[in-house]
Design a protein around this motif. Sequence first.
Motif, PDB file in Angstrom:
ATOM      1  N   UNK A 380       0.707  -1.201  -0.278  1.00 32.38           N
ATOM      2  CA  UNK A 380      -0.023  -0.044  -0.005  1.00 32.38           C
ATOM      3  C   UNK A 380       0.850   1.308  -0.021  1.00 32.38           C
ATOM      4  N   UNK A 381       0.353   2.441  -0.367  1.00 29.80           N
ATOM      5  CA  UNK A 381       1.116   3.676  -0.566  1.00 29.80           C
ATOM      6  C   UNK A 381       0.150   4.798  -0.228  1.00 29.80           C
ATOM      7  N   UNK A 382       0.806   5.949   0.039  1.00 31.70           N
ATOM      8  CA  UNK A 382       0.073   7.188   0.007  1.00 31.70           C
ATOM      9  C   UNK A 382       1.227   8.313  -0.274  1.00 31.70           C
ATOM     10  N   UNK A 383       0.787   9.400  -0.858  1.00 27.09           N
ATOM     11  CA  UNK A 383       1.492  10.491  -1.175  1.00 27.09           C
ATOM     12  C   UNK A 383       1.307  11.714  -0.907  1.00 27.09           C
ATOM     13  N   UNK A 384       2.140  12.668  -0.433  1.00 26.65           N
ATOM     14  CA  UNK A 384       1.876  14.134  -0.016  1.00 26.65           C
ATOM     15  C   UNK A 384       2.705  14.935  -0.936  1.00 26.65           C
TER      16      UNK A 384
END
Length: 408
Positions: A380-384
Amino acid sequence: IQIRKQWYQRRVRGSKMVVGGAPALVSQLTGHTNKINRVILVPNDTALISVSDDRTLRVWIKRSSGDYWPSICQTLEWCVSSLALENFHLFVGLESGNINHYKITEDLNRITLLRIYNSHQMRVSALIYDAQRDWLLSAGKDKAFHWHTGDTGRRLGSYITEGWATCMAFDRISNFVFIGDYGGGIAMVKLDEGENFKFVTILRGHMGSVRSLVWDEEQQVLMSCSADKSIFLWQIGEGNGTAIQLNAHRERVNDIIYCKAARKLFSFGGDKRMILWNLRTHRKQPPLWEESNECQICRGAFFWNVQKLWNEKNVQFKRQHHCRRCGAAICGECSSNLSILPIYGYENPVRLCRTCYADLPEDELRSSTLAHNILIDVTCADFDYSKKLLAVGAADNVIRLYDVAACL
C-alpha cells in the motif's frame, strides 16, 4: 547462455525505460507484525496513520530527533483491513465487516470511538468518507457496496457487485462511484442525493483482480491496476469510454498513487519496482486483434485449419500471434522481432510483424517512463505532494518514507 542473450538482443528494438532521479529513503517505521493494509499521510502535518492485520491502528508522529514514534497504538478485536481519514474523522474497516468511527484530536494523541457501523458480513475492503455530503462509502468481501449517512449512521442504499469488492474511487462532483472486484470488472454507479442510485455500466478489460482505483476529476480519467500486471487509463469524459493500457511490471501491480499537480502516476508491483508514468505523454489506444485461419503475412495455415493443412499436405503446426502495433494475426516466424512501443503503453518488448518492425519510426520508441528497483514488495502507498513525501507499506511489515522530489 551468452549466445542466447546476444540472439535476444538482436531481436529486441527500442530503448529501455528512462532512469531518472532515484527516491531517497528518509525513514523506516517498524512495529507492525503482520501485513500492512493501509497507510495515510496526515495532511498539513508530519504524521501518518497505518493499519495492519496484526489488529493494530497506529498513529506515527515525527519527533524533534527526526524519527517517527507512535503516539497512538490501538489494538482492536479484529484485523484492520481498511482506513479513511478526513477532517480528523477516522473510519476503520475490520475483518468482521464492522466499521469503527473515531474522532481524533488535533494533536493526534487521542482517539474517541463515536459509532460502530454493522455494515458488512465479511472483510471491509475499502472506505471513502465525503465530508461535504456526510457520506460513508464502503465495499467488502461480501460483494456488497453500501453508503451511510454519517449524521445518524443510517444506511442509505446498497449495490451488489459481481465478485468480491476490492477497491473504490469516488467522483465528488458528479457522485459517480467506481467499484473494482476480484473478477476484474469495475462497476460504475451514480448515487443520488437521497437513497436512490443508478447502475451505469461495468468497465471490462482486466484479466485479474482489480487492486486499486484512482479518479482524476479534472481530466475525467479513471486509473486502475490489477493482478494481471497491467494498468488501465479509462477515458470516462471526452474520451467516450476509451481505454489505454500501460504495461511495464513483470508481476502483479499492487497499488497506484496519482500526483495530480505533476500529472504523474506511481505504480508498485510484485516485481519490487516502482514505476513513474508521465500522463502528459501522448499515448494511443492499441488496435483490436484480428482473427484469421491463416497467417496474414505468409498465408501459412494455423494448427486448427485442418482443411488447408490437409490440402497442402503440410505438417507444420503454426500458432496464432498478434502484432501489437497493427493487430494482424501472424505466425511465430513472422513475429520473431520484438520492440517496446511506449506510444501504445508497452514498456516491455512485444511482438511485431515484419512490416511494422521495418517501418517503426523513432518517435514511437521514445519512453518517458521512469523505473526504479526499490527491492521491496509494496502492499500500500500514499503521497503528499506538498512535502514530496511518499509513504509505502511493504510485505516485510515495515513502513518506509521516501523523498521523491528528484523523481518529479
